[in-house]
Design a protein around this motif. Structure first.
Motif: not given
Length: 108
Positions: A17, A20-21, A24, A28, A32-33, A36, A68, A72
């Protein structure tokens, strides 16, 4: 025992995870969000199911969640969805909560 062979799985999911950021931030998107967020739920499920809860796992989970969320909100700001004032307020509270949790987990 078969279950004990997979005690590493929750931490591996948390590390994935965190990794994966990176995509992202670069690309974005909702999908993908969602991956996660679902991986956050999945690592917690496996940690409880496998009885593999640990201080390291808790720390990785907290770092992954905070990273995350912070990224975001920064992305929301960069798209003009939220104001700078709201971004600062959200980030300040999140950073304080994250640091407090990390210190607590390291001391207990």
């Amino acid at each position: 025992m078969l279950i004990s062979r997979f005690n590493w799985l929750p931490n591996a999911i948390s590390i994935a995870r965190l990794l994966l950021i990176i995509p992202y931030v670069l690309y974005p998107g909702f999908t993908l969000a969602l991956v996660i967020v679902m991986s956050d739920k999945l690592d917690g499920f496996f940690a409880r199911y496998l009885k593999a809860e640990s201080k390291l796992g808790s720390l990785l989970d907290s770092i992954g969640d905070s990273t995350f969320i912070i990224i975001s909100w920064i992305l929301f700001y960069s798209k003009g969805i939220v104001s700078l004032e709201l971004l600062i307020a959200i980030l300040a509270t999140r950073v304080i909560m994250g640091i407090s949790f990390i210190i607590y987990r390291l001391l207990t």
